[in-house]
Design a protein around this motif. Structure first.
Motif, PDB file in Angstrom:
ATOM      1  N   TYR A 181     -13.067  -3.540  -2.747  1.00 28.98           N
ATOM      2  CA  TYR A 181     -12.488  -3.474  -1.392  1.00 28.98           C
ATOM      3  C   TYR A 181     -13.675  -3.445  -0.428  1.00 28.98           C
ATOM      4  O   TYR A 181     -14.407  -2.457  -0.374  1.00 28.98           O
ATOM      5  CB  TYR A 181     -11.638  -2.200  -1.320  1.00 28.98           C
ATOM      6  CG  TYR A 181     -10.960  -1.868  -0.017  1.00 28.98           C
ATOM      7  CD1 TYR A 181     -10.740  -2.802   0.995  1.00 28.98           C
ATOM      8  CD2 TYR A 181     -10.477  -0.573   0.195  1.00 28.98           C
ATOM      9  CE1 TYR A 181     -10.082  -2.458   2.162  1.00 28.98           C
ATOM     10  CE2 TYR A 181      -9.811  -0.215   1.361  1.00 28.98           C
ATOM     11  CZ  TYR A 181      -9.623  -1.166   2.346  1.00 28.98           C
ATOM     12  OH  TYR A 181      -8.974  -0.816   3.502  1.00 28.98           O
TER      13      TYR A 181
ATOM     14  N   THR B  41       0.838  -1.197   0.000  1.00 33.66           N
ATOM     15  CA  THR B  41       0.000   0.000   0.000  1.00 33.66           C
ATOM     16  C   THR B  41       0.876   1.251   0.000  1.00 33.66           C
ATOM     17  O   THR B  41       1.917   1.296   0.647  1.00 33.66           O
ATOM     18  CB  THR B  41      -0.942   0.013   1.214  1.00 33.66           C
ATOM     19  OG1 THR B  41      -1.874   1.084   1.062  1.00 33.66           O
ATOM     20  CG2 THR B  41      -0.218   0.195   2.527  1.00 33.66           C
TER      21      THR B  41
ATOM     22  N   PHE C 103      -3.388  -7.195  -0.084  1.00 31.63           N
ATOM     23  CA  PHE C 103      -3.059  -5.766  -0.165  1.00 31.63           C
ATOM     24  C   PHE C 103      -2.616  -5.457   1.265  1.00 31.63           C
ATOM     25  O   PHE C 103      -3.442  -5.247   2.148  1.00 31.63           O
ATOM     26  CB  PHE C 103      -4.272  -4.960  -0.609  1.00 31.63           C
ATOM     27  CG  PHE C 103      -4.628  -5.201  -2.054  1.00 31.63           C
ATOM     28  CD1 PHE C 103      -3.921  -4.571  -3.067  1.00 31.63           C
ATOM     29  CD2 PHE C 103      -5.641  -6.068  -2.402  1.00 31.63           C
ATOM     30  CE1 PHE C 103      -4.233  -4.796  -4.401  1.00 31.63           C
ATOM     31  CE2 PHE C 103      -5.958  -6.300  -3.731  1.00 31.63           C
ATOM     32  CZ  PHE C 103      -5.251  -5.660  -4.731  1.00 31.63           C
TER      33      PHE C 103
ATOM     34  N   TYR D 138      -0.168  -0.422  -4.720  1.00 35.92           N
ATOM     35  CA  TYR D 138      -1.497   0.160  -4.934  1.00 35.92           C
ATOM     36  C   TYR D 138      -1.638   1.435  -4.115  1.00 35.92           C
ATOM     37  O   TYR D 138      -1.063   1.588  -3.045  1.00 35.92           O
ATOM     38  CB  TYR D 138      -2.610  -0.834  -4.606  1.00 35.92           C
ATOM     39  CG  TYR D 138      -2.834  -1.109  -3.142  1.00 35.92           C
ATOM     40  CD1 TYR D 138      -1.981  -1.936  -2.432  1.00 35.92           C
ATOM     41  CD2 TYR D 138      -3.906  -0.535  -2.465  1.00 35.92           C
ATOM     42  CE1 TYR D 138      -2.189  -2.200  -1.091  1.00 35.92           C
ATOM     43  CE2 TYR D 138      -4.126  -0.799  -1.123  1.00 35.92           C
ATOM     44  CZ  TYR D 138      -3.256  -1.631  -0.446  1.00 35.92           C
ATOM     45  OH  TYR D 138      -3.460  -1.873   0.882  1.00 35.92           O
TER      46      TYR D 138
ATOM     47  N   GLY E 286      -5.615   3.083  -0.665  1.00 32.13           N
ATOM     48  CA  GLY E 286      -6.331   2.241   0.276  1.00 32.13           C
ATOM     49  C   GLY E 286      -6.596   3.081   1.525  1.00 32.13           C
ATOM     50  O   GLY E 286      -6.495   4.320   1.512  1.00 32.13           O
TER      51      GLY E 286
ATOM     52  N   CYS F 168       3.476  -2.860   4.921  1.00 28.61           N
ATOM     53  CA  CYS F 168       3.669  -1.598   5.655  1.00 28.61           C
ATOM     54  C   CYS F 168       4.860  -1.729   6.597  1.00 28.61           C
ATOM     55  O   CYS F 168       5.671  -0.817   6.736  1.00 28.61           O
ATOM     56  CB  CYS F 168       2.439  -1.234   6.492  1.00 28.61           C
ATOM     57  SG  CYS F 168       0.976  -0.833   5.550  1.00 28.61           S
TER      58      CYS F 168
END
Ligand SMILES: N[C@@H](CC=O)C(=O)O
Length: 306
Positions: A138, A11, A207, A43, A46, A212
């Motif tokens: 999502y 993300t 995802f 992506y 989000g 992170c």
């Protein structure tokens, strides 16, 4: 033929400067690190991309920055055109499609909950705006309308351009229902459940909030799932214990948002100039917590810190 959407998608967290503006220089630096980490894809927009708290001009600039960097590096990217307002979603989807992403991620309209038929109609409107680019739905646990596996099956049977669904998983009964109703759909489970989702034969990828924490480590862990799922489940168990003990209490006991938790993970990983700050009115976790938790995370899951 296009390869199936799968794997470890990182993300793009939104770096926020002290004056509450988007730190676009830091955003570009973050994208460069993610490209260098050779994740399966990147992506935008989000929850941790704070799609819910941007102007349309900022939205366009974030997507253009991502698309230009990924196109020149040959990195697959998905654009999040999520918005709680269906009209704005359609406009965002149309502008995203022009940037030729691998797919476009959307949420269901999020003020009044949709019926199943309305969800089909919304996905049809989004498909027209996407102009041939596949959609990712999502549908997180905090959405106004959370579709069960049988409901999703009914909706997706009538929404042929939805290639993947990003959702919260559940217990053994949920996995059994997902196998029964959603075979053939690329399901993306939460990153810290990915090994379980793979073992259950349900997940195509994540995802990922593990990306992170460390995008390179998340990628290696994901790749290892093809050959040593037992080792990956062991990492997952330790990671979940770390999250349950040290990260989740910020939400459960103090009311911080999921984006605040994701940014805390990124600050613990300390791999890019993202920081823990969220845009007002959302509260963010003090960066000192990331410094405190850094050594604890590295001791819990050293495999993820590479
Ligand atoms: N909910 C997250 C998942 C990854 O951290 C997001 O989409 O930002």
């Amino acid at each position: 033929m296009r390869a199936r959407l799968r794997g470890n998608w990182a993300t793009l967290l939104l770096p926020i400067a002290d004056d509450d503006s988007i730190a676009f220089g830091s955003l570009k630096a973050e994208i460069d690190v993610l490209i260098d980490a050779q994740v399966d894809g990147i992506y935008s927009n989000g929850t941790a991309g704070e799609f819910h708290n941007q102007t349309e001009a900022e939205y366009d600039r974030v997507q253009a920055t991502l698309a230009a960097a990924c196109a020149s590096a040959g990195m697959p990217f998905v654009i999040g055109a999520c918005h709680s307002d269906p009209m704005v979603t359609r406009q965002r989807v149309a502008r995203a499609a022009a940037l030729k992403p691998r797919a476009i991620q959307i949420i269901l309209p999020d003020w009044w909950p949709l019926t199943d038929g309305e969800a089909v109609d919304f996905l049809d409107l989004a498909a027209h705006a996407a102009d041939g680019v596949p959609l990712v739905l999502y549908n997180p646990p905090h959405a106004k309308r959370v579709l069960t596996p049988p409901e999703l099956q009914w909706v997706l049977a009538r929404a042929p351009t939805v290639e993947a669904v990003k959702l919260g998983d559940g217990d053994a009964a949920w996995y059994a229902a997902a196998r029964a109703h959603l075979a053939g759909i690329s399901l993306f489970v939460p990153g810290h459940h990915l090994a379980t989702g793979m073992r259950e034969g349900v997940a195509a990828g994540a995802f990922s909030n593990v990306a992170c924490l460390n995008p390179r480590g998340a990628q290696r862990w994901t790749d290892l799932m093809a050959t040593d799922i037992a080792a990956c489940l062991d990492v997952e168990a330790r990671l979940q214990a770390f999250i349950d003990t040290h990260i989740w209490p910020f939400r459960r006991d103090h009311g911080y948002s999921n984006a605040a938790l994701d940014k805390l993970l990124a600050a613990i990983g300390d791999w890019a100039p993202v920081g823990t700050r969220l845009r007002r009115p959302y509260r963010f976790i003090d960066a000192g917590e990331a410094r405190r938790l850094g050594p604890i995370a590295r001791e819990a899951v050293p495999e993820l810190f590479i």
